[in-house]
Design an enzyme around this catalytic site. Structure first.
Site, PDB file in Angstrom:
ATOM      1  CB  CYS A 134     -12.843  24.721  16.858  1.00  0.00           C
ATOM      2  SG  CYS A 134     -14.120  23.999  15.802  1.00  0.00           S
ATOM      3  CB  CYS A 139     -10.532  18.658  17.058  1.00  0.00           C
ATOM      4  SG  CYS A 139     -10.331  18.710  15.274  1.00  0.00           S
ATOM      5  CB  CYS A 147     -14.463  22.061   9.512  1.00  0.00           C
ATOM      6  SG  CYS A 147     -13.068  21.104  10.145  1.00  0.00           S
ATOM      7  CD  GLN A 178       0.499   8.802   4.899  1.00  0.00           C
ATOM      8  OE1 GLN A 178      -0.108   9.065   5.917  1.00  0.00           O
ATOM      9  NE2 GLN A 178       1.263   7.728   4.793  1.00  0.00           N
ATOM     10  CD  GLU A 220      -1.952  -0.895  -1.734  1.00  0.00           C
ATOM     11  OE1 GLU A 220      -1.254  -0.413  -0.841  1.00  0.00           O
ATOM     12  OE2 GLU A 220      -3.145  -1.227  -1.569  1.00  0.00           O
ATOM     13  CB  CYS A 272      -1.125   5.345  11.412  1.00  0.00           C
ATOM     14  SG  CYS A 272      -1.969   3.848  10.903  1.00  0.00           S
TER      15      CYS A 272
HETATM   16  C1  LIG Z   1      -1.377   3.200   5.751  1.00  0.00           C
HETATM   17  S1  LIG Z   1      -1.717   2.897   4.058  1.00  0.00           S
HETATM   18  C2  LIG Z   1      -0.119   3.318   3.402  1.00  0.00           C
HETATM   19  C3  LIG Z   1      -0.094   3.769   1.972  1.00  0.00           C
HETATM   20  C4  LIG Z   1       1.191   4.388   1.459  1.00  0.00           C
HETATM   21  N1  LIG Z   1       2.376   3.840   2.053  1.00  0.00           N
HETATM   22  C5  LIG Z   1       1.164   5.901   1.572  1.00  0.00           C
HETATM   23  O1  LIG Z   1       2.066   6.498   2.175  1.00  0.00           O
HETATM   24  O2  LIG Z   1       0.229   6.522   1.015  1.00  0.00           O
HETATM   25  C6  LIG Z   1      -1.763   1.159   3.999  1.00  0.00           C
HETATM   26  C7  LIG Z   1      -1.905   0.565   2.613  1.00  0.00           C
HETATM   27  O3  LIG Z   1      -1.826  -0.862   2.749  1.00  0.00           O
HETATM   28  C8  LIG Z   1      -2.675  -1.456   1.783  1.00  0.00           C
HETATM   29  N2  LIG Z   1      -2.887  -2.848   2.235  1.00  0.00           N
HETATM   30  C9  LIG Z   1      -3.733  -3.295   3.197  1.00  0.00           C
HETATM   31  N3  LIG Z   1      -3.572  -4.627   3.354  1.00  0.00           N
HETATM   32  C10 LIG Z   1      -2.605  -5.020   2.497  1.00  0.00           C
HETATM   33  C11 LIG Z   1      -1.970  -6.262   2.221  1.00  0.00           C
HETATM   34  N4  LIG Z   1      -2.314  -7.384   2.857  1.00  0.00           N
HETATM   35  N5  LIG Z   1      -1.007  -6.294   1.280  1.00  0.00           N
HETATM   36  C12 LIG Z   1      -0.646  -5.171   0.614  1.00  0.00           C
HETATM   37  N6  LIG Z   1      -1.189  -3.964   0.841  1.00  0.00           N
HETATM   38  C13 LIG Z   1      -2.159  -3.884   1.776  1.00  0.00           C
HETATM   39  C14 LIG Z   1      -3.886  -0.554   1.762  1.00  0.00           C
HETATM   40  O4  LIG Z   1      -4.602  -0.710   0.561  1.00  0.00           O
HETATM   41  C15 LIG Z   1      -3.228   0.843   1.900  1.00  0.00           C
HETATM   42  O5  LIG Z   1      -2.939   1.373   0.632  1.00  0.00           O
END
Ligand SMILES: C[S@@+](CC[C@H](N)C(=O)[O-])C[C@H]1O[C@@H](n2cnc3c(N)ncnc32)[C@H](O)[C@@H]1O
Length: 383
Positions: free
Chosen positions: A8, A19, A93, A217, A267, A338
């Protein structure tokens, strides 16, 4: 997957250090990442549970460009800031699909035509902070223009028709007002500038819908594989109903619903819930805005279900949710994480459950980050 060292020009010139694993070949990166997560989770995931890791394309996999705007309105840079706060242009990039390069050039021209002065971090002057561009797998685009104040909005609106004519696949545009001098991407006020406010994101058999704010994602191809694998594990468990906790715009729930499961997503973001609802169509999925960390709210939202899938932010599940899941009577739990550190902590609390399968998904190549999917079954059944 290439076993050759990766090059890169930005990394090699010291312009960008994002990266961190470059120039290590992707095959070596993946093998090392697999070793590292297996070691981190060794107390909870037996070595036989690991399935082969799912790799990524080396380049062009990012569906979202978060571009700091630097330089001047006449000659803007789109990329990052260096340590002195000066703009570094990263339009070329390699993480972005190549068809975004001409789009970035048109965005730079728009900045010039609309005379939008980039925000100068040191002097606290200027207006344009970031351009955030999302590209769907159908090559449709969503643009978020992050401004310090409302002052340049009339110029943005005046030149937007020209930008839309230049970029016929640009479907959704919004301005975000971010007055604070803070190291966050966007501020609290979102002003839609197009009739459409959600971008369709085709993912395998479903089309998710995404607004300018909220989580998605970033590696479309690997995310598709992740959703498909999780759905496969849920189906194999014999579950008919599933709660998708921390569901975002509903990726796991909608894939499960497409496969025939009745799904409910929980959510915290009302915008994400609205986007998920609008993507559900006739699928057997519903979405509730509630705190997934609070077991009482989850039970009120989802009722009794056969399976639970969780995909929390990096901090992992709260202690109350871990305790409630540990005492649960579901057929299966699926955890998409993650952050292996918080995953290890949460697995330690899930007494009564046993990890039966695990897989690494290389969502973030060239970095140490790892996405891990694990399947748990009640220990009494799988011993
Ligand atoms: C890693 S992301 C996962 C999103 C989804 N599963 C996807 O694959 O796109 C985590 C999600 O948790 C939500 N979040 C964070 N704190 C939360 C809570 N206390 N209760 C419910 N959702 C929450 C965030 O808004 C975000 O959308």
């Amino acid at each position: 997957m290439s076993a050759l060292p990766l090059h890169c020009p930005h990394h090699e010139a010291g312009r960008c250090g994002s990266c961190t694993l470059l120039p290590t070949p992707l095959t070596t990166q993946l093998a090392r990442k697999q070793e590292a997560v297996a070691a981190r989770l060794a107390d909870h995931v037996p070595s036989v549970a690991w399935q082969p890791p799912r790799g990524s394309a080396p380049w062009g996999f990012r569906n979202k460009a978060k571009l700091v705007v630097g330089g001047t309105a006449a000659e803007p840079t789109l990329g990052i800031r260096d340590e002195q706060g000066r703009g570094v242009d990263l339009r070329t990039c390699g993480l972005y699909p190549p068809d975004l390069l001409p789009v970035f050039d048109r965005l730079a021209r728009f900045v010039t035509r609309a005379a939008l002065p980039p925000y100068d971090l040191a002097r606290r002057r200027g207006e344009l902070k970031h351009l955030v561009l999302t590209r769907s797998a159908a090559s449709e685009l969503m643009l978020r223009i992050v401004l310090r104040s409302e002052a340049p909005l009339p110029r943005v609106e005046e030149h937007l028709p020209g930008l839309l004519a230049d970029l016929p696949r640009l479907r959704v545009v919004s301005a975000n007002l971010h007055p604070a001098h803070a190291a966050v991407l966007a501020g609290p006020t979102e002003i839609p500038l197009t009739e459409a406010t959600l971008l369709g994101m085709p993912m395998g058999p479903v089309t998710l819908r995404l607004g300018p704010d909220g989580f998605f994602q970033t590696n479309t191809e690997v995310a598709e594989a992740l959703y498909a694998r999780a759905t496969g594990w849920l189906m194999e468990s014999g579950a008919r109903t599933v709660a998708d906790l921390y569901c975002g715009v509903g990726g796991f729930a909608l894939h499960a619903a497409h496969a025939g499961l009745e799904a409910v997503g929980v959510e915290i973001s009302a915008d994400a819930v609205r986007a998920a609802e609008s993507a559900a169509g006739d699928l057997p999925a519903r979405f509730v805005c509630a705190d997934a960390a609070d077991p009482a709210s989850v039970t009120a939202a989802a009722g009794e279900v056969d399976a639970v899938l969780v995909n929390p932010p990096r901090r992992g599940l709260g202690a109350d949710l871990v305790a409630a899941l540990a005492a649960g009577t579901q057929r299966t739990l699926v955890y998409s994480s993650c952050n292996p550190a918080t995953l290890a902590r949460d697995l330690a609390g899930l007494t009564g459950w046993r990890v039966t399968r695990a897989q690494l998904f290389d969502m973030f190549p060239h970095t140490e980050h790892a996405e891990v999917l694990v399947e748990l079954r009640p220990a009494r059944l799988s011993a």
